[in-house]
Design an enzyme around this catalytic site. Structure first.
Site, PDB file in Angstrom:
ATOM      1  N   LYS A   1      25.872  64.874  40.485  1.00 51.03           N
ATOM      2  CA  LYS A   1      26.363  66.027  39.715  1.00 51.03           C
ATOM      3  C   LYS A   1      26.275  65.799  38.199  1.00 51.03           C
ATOM      4  O   LYS A   1      25.958  66.733  37.462  1.00 51.03           O
ATOM      5  CB  LYS A   1      27.790  66.390  40.111  1.00 51.03           C
ATOM      6  N   THR A   2      26.534  64.568  37.742  1.00 50.74           N
ATOM      7  CA  THR A   2      26.450  64.315  36.297  1.00 50.74           C
ATOM      8  C   THR A   2      25.024  64.535  35.811  1.00 50.74           C
ATOM      9  O   THR A   2      24.790  65.101  34.730  1.00 50.74           O
ATOM     10  CB  THR A   2      26.906  62.879  35.967  1.00 50.74           C
TER      11      THR A   2
ATOM     12  N   ASP B   1      33.354  70.266  34.533  1.00 49.87           N
ATOM     13  CA  ASP B   1      33.158  69.239  35.553  1.00 49.87           C
ATOM     14  C   ASP B   1      34.460  69.067  36.335  1.00 49.87           C
ATOM     15  O   ASP B   1      35.551  69.282  35.798  1.00 49.87           O
ATOM     16  CB  ASP B   1      32.780  67.922  34.855  1.00 49.87           C
ATOM     17  N   GLU B   2      34.373  68.672  37.595  1.00 48.20           N
ATOM     18  CA  GLU B   2      35.544  68.419  38.456  1.00 48.20           C
ATOM     19  C   GLU B   2      36.482  69.637  38.483  1.00 48.20           C
ATOM     20  O   GLU B   2      37.702  69.514  38.320  1.00 48.20           O
ATOM     21  CB  GLU B   2      36.311  67.170  37.979  1.00 48.20           C
TER      22      GLU B   2
ATOM     23  N   GLN C   1      37.122  66.624  47.435  1.00 45.60           N
ATOM     24  CA  GLN C   1      37.637  65.526  46.614  1.00 45.60           C
ATOM     25  C   GLN C   1      38.774  65.989  45.701  1.00 45.60           C
ATOM     26  O   GLN C   1      39.039  65.384  44.662  1.00 45.60           O
ATOM     27  CB  GLN C   1      36.509  64.914  45.778  1.00 45.60           C
TER      28      GLN C   1
ATOM     29  N   ARG D   1      33.259  55.916  48.460  1.00 41.85           N
ATOM     30  CA  ARG D   1      33.017  54.985  47.342  1.00 41.85           C
ATOM     31  C   ARG D   1      32.036  53.890  47.769  1.00 41.85           C
ATOM     32  O   ARG D   1      31.448  53.223  46.922  1.00 41.85           O
ATOM     33  CB  ARG D   1      34.316  54.294  46.885  1.00 41.85           C
TER      34      ARG D   1
END
Length: 688
Positions: A30-31, A224-225, A255, A616
């Site tokens: 996504k970044t 973002d997020e 998330q 993770r």
């Protein structure tokens, strides 16, 4: 050009107008999508400084800035003037709100150079408030009051309305404390972290010209997020984007793990309701984890009913299925995991930085720290005490705050006699009582000769020296071309602060460690000065307050770069490790007892937390639990977490239901035991 983007990523990058929701699963890049999209907007003629990108952490903002510079920087020419070329505005919600408030806070009755209170400042203020209300710490501790206040603020509840929502005696006391706390910090010309959002939202609501001016700065907004936004953040983004409607939000409802601090997953779930013409792009290709790990993650999260329909697809085939290990107790769990880590490191195919131990509660890492120290394995407890929480560092920061804004009461009271200058506690109490009675700040009261004339001679001299020192350094701040690092060196010298440390700490080793911390403050401010376009003392203080634990000593960050990471699932979000251990996989820990005891809907957030932990892991994942754990000083049997049954495809196993029922009974027992203990204490007090 595809730039190595997959078709879904390309679609998100090439959609340049209108509202868009990018559902970006864990490890889906996504970044990369956000930075390429910003670069693409600039290539299509959008002025860089007309683009606003909002993140939740300074680390994410810094990474985004660096990536965009790498994409567009070398190809763009500098202007003839010395001014750097315009750049996208990239920062956290809080840092962007600070910029807005620096321009308009006076409209709300705050000074332009208001202070930002960190946790330590807040606790000092809360302690004073409870003392004024004569509240016993048995009923409400400063941390408890701040927890109530933060919960109210995150829900958008102002101090004057908090009493209407209070249900228990403690909440009614907290509501009174909230009103006093808010009055006190405003009098001190300060805001806390939550105020930065609330005050910005209030500005937009009460002053339409401010809202229009701030919204008019940008033609594109990226968030973002987005799943982590609370009500204030949600409102601010809508107000900034309502005119041009070029809003791109990126996030993953699977998330969303910050409900406890006001985040509302419904914001991302309802995006199409808020923006009916929005395009939805799903990023489901995961480049982080193996197929075996993602298979378990997908199986687990499918049990959540409230979510966007999506499945992570592994770009990495195969892999070892996650292991589940059981141990006799929590000590054996730590001993065995540490031994395995030692064997992995001895083979020299992995570095300490490649491994992480994830846990749910802050009590769990204690036994792991003990064992890792015994084995001499380097480790970093991520999210522990910040460099800027140390006494000597906080002392210097308090001097900076007073030089920048003398109204900052908490900072002033911290250093009024540090290093010692003859101002005793009685003199401070006199000043404080007078300030409260007159509705003035302590700094203003210090200048009242009618009052200070009655203080002892040493106190009068000490206060005079402090006023002179603050005035001298405040005037130096206005000098053109002043070096902040030089100014701080001179301040430390004038205070003889290093000498004070030697007098305070008799052991040479401890004195040296404290003096090194002072040196690191100077290093940190020099680093800030060289990186900032227009450095200022208030800018440095803003950075420290906004970054919190992210803003650390460069030396310490270097030390932590090659160490086993011990961290909570919340701290691990956004990170990845080749080898991950998820420890304490038991009912009451994950899912946490609060989600079982209070509201069963909370279990969905706990499942998302477990999902974050699983995703993770890049190569190897181990989930462990002790069969017994000490509670109330005695070993008690644990119950296997329902999530272990779910991610292994055994959700219909009758043992899963027995574990859930057993955990509920255990929590009921614990609550009854606590109630009996409280009643016994209360009875003992009455007898005495």
């Amino acid at each position: 050009m595809s730039h190595g983007l997959n078709p879904e990523q390309q679609e998100a990058v090439q959609t340049l107008t209108g509202p868009m929701l990018v559902l970006a699963g864990a490890g889906s890049g996504k970044t990369r999508v956000v930075t390429f999209r910003i670069a693409n907007l600039i290539r299509h003629g959008i002025r860089p400084d007309r683009i606003l990108a909002v993140t939740f952490t300074n680390k994410a903002a810094k990474e985004m800035r660096e990536r965009i510079t790498g994409l567009i920087g070398p190809k763009r020419k500098r202007r003839k003037s010395d001014q750097p070329p315009p750049a996208p505005v990239i920062g956290t919600f809080h840092s962007n709100c600070v910029q807005i408030l620096r321009r308009h806070a006076t409209r709300l009755g705050y000074p332009e150079r208001f202070a930002i209170y960190d946790r330590g400042d807040q606790e000092s203020m809360a302690r004073d408030v409870l003392r004024q209300l004569r509240v016993h710490t048995g009923m409400l501790k400063p941390a408890d009051l701040l927890s109530h206040i933060s919960r109210w603020k995150n829900a958008g509840v102002r101090a004057e309305n908090a009493g209407e929502t209070a249900r228990t005696d403690a909440e009614h006391v907290a509501a009174s404390g909230y009103r006093r706390y808010q009055q006190a910090i405003k009098l001190a010309g300060a805001m806390d972290f939550d105020d930065l959002l609330l005050a910005t939202e209030e500005l937009f609501r009460c002053f339409d010209d401010v809202r229009q001016a701030e919204a008019g700065r940008f033609d594109h907004v990226l968030v973002d997020e987005y799943q982590d936004t609370n009500q204030s953040q949600y409102s601010i983004i809508r107000q900034l984007s309502g005119g041009h409607r070029n809003l791109c939000v990126v996030g993953d409802d699977d998330q969303s793990i910050y409900g406890w601090r006001g985040a509302e997953v419904q914001h991302i779930l309802n995006f199409r309701t808020d923006w009916p013409d929005a395009k939805v792009v799903r990023l489901e290709a995961n480049y982080r984890s193996t197929f075996a790990i993602l298979e378990a993650a997908n199986r687990l999260i499918a049990f959540n009913k409230t979510r966007h329909d999506k499945i992570l697809r592994a770009a990495r085939a195969g892999g070892t299925p996650p292991r589940i290990l059981q141990f006799k107790n929590e000590v054996e769990e730590a001993v065995e995991i540490t031994g395995e880590i030692q064997r992995i490191l001895d083979r020299q195919v992995r570095q300490p930085r490649d491994l992480a131990i994830l846990f749910r509660t802050n009590e769990q890492p204690r036994v792991f720290e003990t064992e890792l120290r015994k084995a001499k394995i380097p480790y970093a407890l991520v999210g522990s005490q910040s460099f800027f929480d140390r006494k000597e560092v906080r002392d210097l920061l308090s001097y900076f705050k007073i030089i920048d804004n003398p109204r900052d009461e908490v900072a002033l009271l911290r250093i009024i006699n540090t290093p010692q200058r003859g101002v005793g506690s009685k003199s401070v109490e006199t000043l404080l009582a007078s300030a409260v009675a007159q509705g003035k700040t302590v700094w203003e009261t210090m200048h009242d000769t009618a009052l200070t004339g009655g203080l002892p001679e040493p106190a009068r001299r000490g206060l005079g020296r402090l006023q002179t020192l603050v005035g001298r350094f405040k005037s130096r701040l206005n000098d053109e071309g002043v070096s902040l690092a030089d100014l701080v060196r001179d301040l430390v010298h004038d205070l003889d602060y290093l000498g004070a440390i030697e007098r305070m700490y008799p052991t040479p080793e401890e004195a040296q460690a404290r003096q090194d911390s002072v040196q690191e403050v100077i290093n940190a401010i020099a680093e800030y000065e060289s990186a900032s376009r227009s450095p200022s003392l208030s800018g440095f203080l803003d950075d420290v307050a906004l970054a919190g634990k992210e803003f650390g000593s460069p030396k310490e960050k270097e030390k932590q770069r090659n160490a086993v990471s011990l961290m909570t699932y919340h701290s691990a979000k956004g990170l990845e490790f080749p080898i991950v251990y998820m420890v304490g996989m038991e009912e009451g820990i994950l899912p946490h007892r609060r989600s079982l005891a209070e509201d069963y809907d909370d279990v969905e957030e706990e499942r998302r937390l477990c999902y974050v932990g699983v995703t993770r892991a890049q190569d190897e994942l181990t989930l462990t639990l002790p069969l017994q754990r000490k509670k109330w000083g005695k070993p008690r049997d644990t119950f296997v977490s329902r999530f272990l049954y779910e991610l292994t495809g055994q959700a219909d196993n009758p043992n899963r239901k027995r574990a859930m029922d057993g955990a509920r009974k255990e929590i009921g027992f614990s609550k009854r035991a606590a109630a009996r203990k409280h009643a016994a204490k209360k009875g003992a007090r009455h007898k005495s």
